[in-house]
Write an enzyme that holds these catalytic residues in place. Structure first.
Site, mmCIF file in Angstrom:
data_model
loop_
_atom_site.group_PDB
_atom_site.id
_atom_site.type_symbol
_atom_site.label_atom_id
_atom_site.label_comp_id
_atom_site.label_asym_id
_atom_site.label_seq_id
_atom_site.Cartn_x
_atom_site.Cartn_y
_atom_site.Cartn_z
ATOM 1 N N ASP A 34 0.991 -1.049 0.274
ATOM 2 C CA ASP A 34 0.199 0.099 0.254
ATOM 3 C C ASP A 34 0.965 1.134 0.217
ATOM 4 O O ASP A 34 0.273 2.144 -0.460
ATOM 5 C CB ASP A 34 -0.968 0.291 0.736
ATOM 6 C CG ASP A 34 -2.141 -1.264 1.289
ATOM 7 O OD1 ASP A 34 -2.185 -1.698 -0.429
ATOM 8 O OD2 ASP A 34 -2.573 -1.141 1.972
ATOM 9 N N TYR A 37 1.961 2.260 -3.139
ATOM 10 C CA TYR A 37 1.395 2.648 -4.328
ATOM 11 C C TYR A 37 0.728 3.904 -3.755
ATOM 12 O O TYR A 37 1.110 5.007 -4.929
ATOM 13 C CB TYR A 37 -0.453 1.731 -3.533
ATOM 14 C CG TYR A 37 -0.593 2.318 -5.032
ATOM 15 C CD1 TYR A 37 -0.875 1.409 -6.140
ATOM 16 C CD2 TYR A 37 -1.874 2.946 -4.658
ATOM 17 C CE1 TYR A 37 -1.739 1.824 -7.229
ATOM 18 C CE2 TYR A 37 -3.093 3.774 -5.246
ATOM 19 C CZ TYR A 37 -3.421 2.874 -7.039
ATOM 20 O OH TYR A 37 -3.925 2.790 -7.544
ATOM 21 N N ASP A 38 0.601 4.485 -2.440
ATOM 22 C CA ASP A 38 0.929 5.459 -2.451
ATOM 23 C C ASP A 38 2.343 6.153 -3.050
ATOM 24 O O ASP A 38 1.521 7.466 -2.989
ATOM 25 C CB ASP A 38 0.639 5.500 -0.978
ATOM 26 C CG ASP A 38 -0.901 4.723 -0.230
ATOM 27 O OD1 ASP A 38 -1.071 5.159 -0.673
ATOM 28 O OD2 ASP A 38 -0.817 4.931 0.641
ATOM 29 N N LEU A 84 -35.448 -9.400 -10.749
ATOM 30 C CA LEU A 84 -36.175 -10.804 -10.707
ATOM 31 C C LEU A 84 -36.949 -11.500 -10.000
ATOM 32 O O LEU A 84 -37.821 -11.067 -9.628
ATOM 33 C CB LEU A 84 -34.388 -11.856 -10.074
ATOM 34 C CG LEU A 84 -32.849 -12.003 -10.515
ATOM 35 C CD1 LEU A 84 -31.709 -11.778 -9.827
ATOM 36 C CD2 LEU A 84 -32.877 -11.919 -12.572
ATOM 37 N N GLU A 115 -24.512 -17.323 -9.236
ATOM 38 C CA GLU A 115 -23.677 -16.258 -8.649
ATOM 39 C C GLU A 115 -24.621 -15.858 -6.494
ATOM 40 O O GLU A 115 -25.996 -16.278 -6.970
ATOM 41 C CB GLU A 115 -24.136 -14.624 -9.325
ATOM 42 C CG GLU A 115 -23.428 -15.343 -11.150
ATOM 43 C CD GLU A 115 -24.185 -13.948 -12.207
ATOM 44 O OE1 GLU A 115 -23.964 -13.098 -11.747
ATOM 45 O OE2 GLU A 115 -23.813 -14.181 -12.939
ATOM 46 N N LYS A 117 -26.598 -13.570 -4.879
ATOM 47 C CA LYS A 117 -26.917 -12.370 -4.659
ATOM 48 C C LYS A 117 -26.161 -11.672 -3.559
ATOM 49 O O LYS A 117 -27.403 -11.420 -2.404
ATOM 50 C CB LYS A 117 -28.599 -12.553 -4.069
ATOM 51 C CG LYS A 117 -29.408 -11.564 -5.337
ATOM 52 C CD LYS A 117 -31.004 -11.938 -5.038
ATOM 53 C CE LYS A 117 -31.921 -11.102 -5.501
ATOM 54 N NZ LYS A 117 -32.010 -10.029 -4.371
ATOM 55 N N LYS A 315 -34.114 -17.655 -3.595
ATOM 56 C CA LYS A 315 -34.102 -16.910 -1.647
ATOM 57 C C LYS A 315 -34.099 -18.040 -0.914
ATOM 58 O O LYS A 315 -34.286 -19.188 -1.356
ATOM 59 C CB LYS A 315 -35.443 -15.954 -1.315
ATOM 60 C CG LYS A 315 -35.888 -15.579 -2.606
ATOM 61 C CD LYS A 315 -34.921 -13.852 -2.776
ATOM 62 C CE LYS A 315 -35.317 -13.068 -2.405
ATOM 63 N NZ LYS A 315 -35.377 -12.037 -2.415
ATOM 64 N N CYS A 432 -23.006 -16.321 46.514
ATOM 65 C CA CYS A 432 -24.073 -16.608 46.083
ATOM 66 C C CYS A 432 -23.130 -17.587 45.060
ATOM 67 O O CYS A 432 -22.224 -17.176 44.235
ATOM 68 C CB CYS A 432 -24.035 -15.773 45.205
ATOM 69 S SG CYS A 432 -25.614 -16.048 43.684
HETATM 70 S S1 IVH Z 1 -28.956 -10.062 -12.300
HETATM 71 C C1 IVH Z 1 -32.214 -9.139 -15.349
HETATM 72 N N1 IVH Z 1 -27.501 -10.764 -10.676
HETATM 73 O O1 IVH Z 1 -30.767 -8.116 -7.512
HETATM 74 C C2 IVH Z 1 -31.346 -9.899 -14.220
HETATM 75 N N2 IVH Z 1 -29.137 -9.186 -9.611
HETATM 76 O O2 IVH Z 1 -33.698 -8.309 -8.428
HETATM 77 C C3 IVH Z 1 -30.823 -8.371 -13.683
HETATM 78 N N3 IVH Z 1 -28.283 -8.487 -7.597
HETATM 79 O O3 IVH Z 1 -31.268 -5.103 -9.358
HETATM 80 C C4 IVH Z 1 -30.389 -8.831 -11.790
HETATM 81 N N4 IVH Z 1 -26.610 -9.637 -6.734
HETATM 82 O O4 IVH Z 1 -29.512 -5.187 -7.480
HETATM 83 C C5 IVH Z 1 -28.458 -10.116 -10.967
HETATM 84 N N5 IVH Z 1 -25.506 -11.590 -8.868
HETATM 85 C C6 IVH Z 1 -26.678 -10.974 -9.492
HETATM 86 C C7 IVH Z 1 -27.215 -10.280 -8.176
HETATM 87 C C8 IVH Z 1 -28.139 -9.364 -8.712
HETATM 88 C C9 IVH Z 1 -27.542 -9.301 -6.571
HETATM 89 C C10 IVH Z 1 -29.712 -7.575 -7.234
HETATM 90 C C11 IVH Z 1 -29.582 -6.453 -8.176
HETATM 91 C C12 IVH Z 1 -31.217 -6.458 -8.904
HETATM 92 C C13 IVH Z 1 -32.133 -7.379 -7.737
HETATM 93 C C14 IVH Z 1 -32.664 -8.283 -8.792
#
Ligand code: IVH
Length: 692
Positions: A34, A37-38, A84, A115, A117, A315, A432
């Protein structure tokens, strides 16, 4: 330097720095430290100060934020940013897969990309010919807010792309704050009396929607990119390779948590694996996103009005569950604090069976109005022990039983008192057994007297056999006493007795902490030891003397005075001393391990400001000076140290780097044996030969 030469060096520095931030952020494989880099960044800033016309919008120096805006201009997405659909269980995931096969006309198993979420804020970054030219929030998916000034301050967002990037590239991703930075930042907010954020998502959203981007620049935001908007150029024909290509352009992509699988069973296996690891991940996630890998198939499937048909959010099971309160038990702690615990009918919460929940105190019981027999909502977030978050009052049948504030201790029957302003009732019983057990465990624990082997199991036996009735009795134990334990051999007994004997000479702060004086934790024990130097001096301290110490408030002062005023405590302390407990004493503050030492600071330090460094030295009795002379003991050289460093070398003054200095402070402040040996003047002072 002439302009031409400066321009060449500027271009060179920009490209070196772009490469290193790519290695650091996108690949997580830094090649330089670091501070190196700085140093490069500082050289670039200086060059731009000397030749302002060289500064460009993609210069690595342009991340500090711009002037505040009145409002964010609207930004219309070229391609709508969709949301989604959810799959809440395995059946819904199988339905999703079947639909894809049917509507896509496929017979073979479908390839999916799984991936995480992320729970943050969706953004779009627009790169024109590789340069970051704009950026926006998702908004309603059609029109978002243009927040380019704020996005530019996020170090992991490249200001220019590298490699073979398309002419136009709209990249989508999630801006977030990792859990650790969030907790650190919230702690700082709390300490400064500012309102805290409920979760990392709110913190990220709040930071990104600041009109003053200089504020955003100070927030620990980062990004993972996961998709595309519009694009003009050449890219792979599948999603997984597209993500790899984005990484090659310098964008931060979560490839470590991106899995290419085939068919719904593999998706589900991936999902279960992720649930197990969820709490260990450094960021908050609320599910797994499943996407069709083949981009041609994605196009064939198309989208509905708000969400694509080729992706779904799988979910996680809720962190909450409903169960009943079988009992409310009262636990007595070392200081006599009586805390209520709900015993639950066993229930699964986010994949784990739980049968207890903390109720914290009677204010909490009153707030929730929780009773034995109630149906309750329990929630588990990170911790293994869940909290009761709500009582389902409508489910009551009248047989529920309230648990009143106890007026006597459930363990020893002694009276219980609740001080004004406190929410926790305490057992006043000096003998106690529950308190004694906790007090003994605490006394022997790692940060206190560190008596190896003396844990809960042996303490319980000592109490059951009536061998100890206070901490001083530990030092009267004999081998014959220990032989009365279950499964106790000669060697074990000898080890335990040796460990007890060795604890007699622990440093004073450890003894003070071990005594369990209310409000005196590890840190305050050090402060008190340093200030008073010995146990008798502290015993004799008045309320005023204690209050005069920086860091000691009236509550702590009163608690210390009360402790030493109690005849029973004095008796035990006398017994401790009679048994040979003689803590190593501390140097008083006026002395301190650095007493008489003169420090000179030079160059830029990355970990603390000059003032803070000086204060830290003074805290240990040292003094800071502005110039180097023969009298100087130490020169602390930061980056770009100049003439003072040279002079120190000429005069043969010891020079410490910032790292060595930090290490030294750490040793002194951890209150380990360095400071004690140092003050006795006998130690070597560790690796820095400070105390030779
Ligand atoms: S794909 C058409 N990938 O989830 C595809 N979304 O309800 C739309 N999100 O608004 C998004 N991780 O904020 C995608 N790996 C991921 C994600 C992701 C988080 C969030 C994103 C989006 C929401 C979808």
């Amino acid at each position: 330097m002439d302009h031409e030469k400066a321009a060449r060096r500027h271009a060179e520095l920009c490209s070196i720095l772009h490469r290193h931030s790519y290695l650091y952020y996108a690949l997580d494989q830094p090649e330089i430290s670091d501070s190196q880099y700085d140093r490069l960044i500082n050289e670039l800033s200086q060059l731009e100060k000397d030749y302002p016309d060289l500064t460009s919008s993609d210069s690595p120096t342009q991340r500090v934020g711009a002037l505040p805006l009145d409002k964010f201009p609207p930004y219309r997405h070229t391609v709508p940013m969709l949301s989604l659909d959810n799959a809440r269980n395995e059946d819904e995931l199988y339905e999703f897969d079947l639909r894809i096969k049917k509507e896509g006309g496929r017979l073979d198993e479908i390839e999916y990309v799984c991936e995480v979420k992320l729970d943050g804020l969706a953004v779009e970054l627009i790169y024109d010919k590789g340069m970051l030219v704009n950026g926006a929030t998702r908004g309603d998916g059609i029109v978002g807010e243009q927040i380019i000034e704020n996005l530019r301050t996020i170090s992991s967002i490249p200001l220019r792309l590298s490699g073979n990037y398309p002419q136009l590239l709209e990249v989508r991703g999630e801006v977030y704050i990792d859990k650790e930075s969030f907790q650190k930042w919230n702690r700082e907010l709390e300490e400064s009396g500012s309102p805290t954020f409920a979760n990392p998502r709110n913190a990220a959203a709040g930071s990104l929607r600041q009109l003053d981007s200089r504020i955003t620049a100070k927030r620990p935001l980062t990004i993972f990119c996961y998709g595309l908007g519009a694009m003009a150029g050449q890219l792979p024909d599948n999603h997984f390779s597209t993500l790899q290509a984005l990484r090659d352009f310098g964008l931060r992509v979560n490839l470590a948590e991106t899995k290419l699988v085939r068919g719904p069973a593999e998706v589900i296996a991936c999902y279960h694996d992720l649930i197990v690891r969820r709490e260990e991940l450094p960021y908050e996630i609320d599910g797994m996103v499943v996407k069709v890998n083949d981009l041609a198939l994605q196009r064939d499937l198309g989208e509905k009005s708000r969400s694509p048909r080729w992706a779904i959010a799988f979910k996680f099971p809720p962190r909450q569950a409903i169960t009943s309160v079988v009992d409310i038990q009262l636990q007595v702690g070392r200081t006599g604090a009586i805390t209520p615990v709900a015993i639950l009918a066993p229930v699964e919460v986010s994949g784990v069976m739980v049968s207890r929940a903390s109720l914290h105190n009677w204010d909490e019981i009153a707030r929730l109005d929780v009773r034995i027999g109630d149906q309750v909502v329990v929630e588990r977030a990170g911790d293994v022990i869940p909290d009761v978050v709500q009582v389902l009052v409508e489910k009551r049948n009248g047989s529920e039983v309230c648990v009143p504030l106890p007026d006597s201790c459930p363990e020893c029957g002694s009276p219980v008192s609740k001080l004004a302003g406190e929410v926790i009732p305490r057992c006043q019983g000096l003998a106690c057994p529950a308190q004694l057990k906790e007090a003994l465990i605490h006394f022997a624990s790692r940060n206190a007297m560190d008596i190896e082997g003396l844990g809960e199991r042996y303490v319980e036996q000592l109490l059951n056999l009536g061998l100890v009735s206070n901490i001083a009795d530990l030092y009267k134990l004999t081998q014959a006493d220990l032989f009365r334990f279950e499964r106790m051999g000669e060697k074990l007994a000898e080890n335990l007795l040796t460990a007890i004997a060795q604890s007699k000479t622990r440093p004073l702060p450890r003894l003070l902490f071990g005594l369990g004086i209310r409000h005196v934790g590890v840190h305050l024990a050090k402060v008190l030891a340093q200030q008073f130097g010995s146990l008798p001096a502290l015993e004799g301290a008045s309320l005023d003397e204690l209050c005069a110490i920086h860091e000691v408030g009236p509550q702590v002062a009163q608690s210390v005075v009360n402790f030493f005023a109690a005849p029973r405590n004095r008796e035990i302390l006398e017994q401790l001393l009679a048994a040979g407990v003689s803590p190593q004493t501390e140097a008083k503050r006026s002395g301190g391990p650095l007493a008489g030492k003169i420090f000179v600071f030079t160059g830029a330090m990355s970990r603390f400001g000059r003032k803070e460094a000086q204060e830290r030295v003074e805290r240990h009795g040292g003094r800071a000076s502005g110039s180097v002379s023969k009298k100087t003991d130490y020169v602390i050289a930061g980056d770009e140290a100049g003439s003072k460093l040279e002079k120190a070398r000429e005069l043969g003054v010891t020079v410490l780097s910032e790292e060595e200095f930090t290490e030294l402070l750490k040793k002194l402040e951890d209150g380990d044996d360095t400071s004690d040996t140092a003050s006795n003047g006998t130690g070597t002072g560790g690796q820095f030969s400070l105390f030779d």
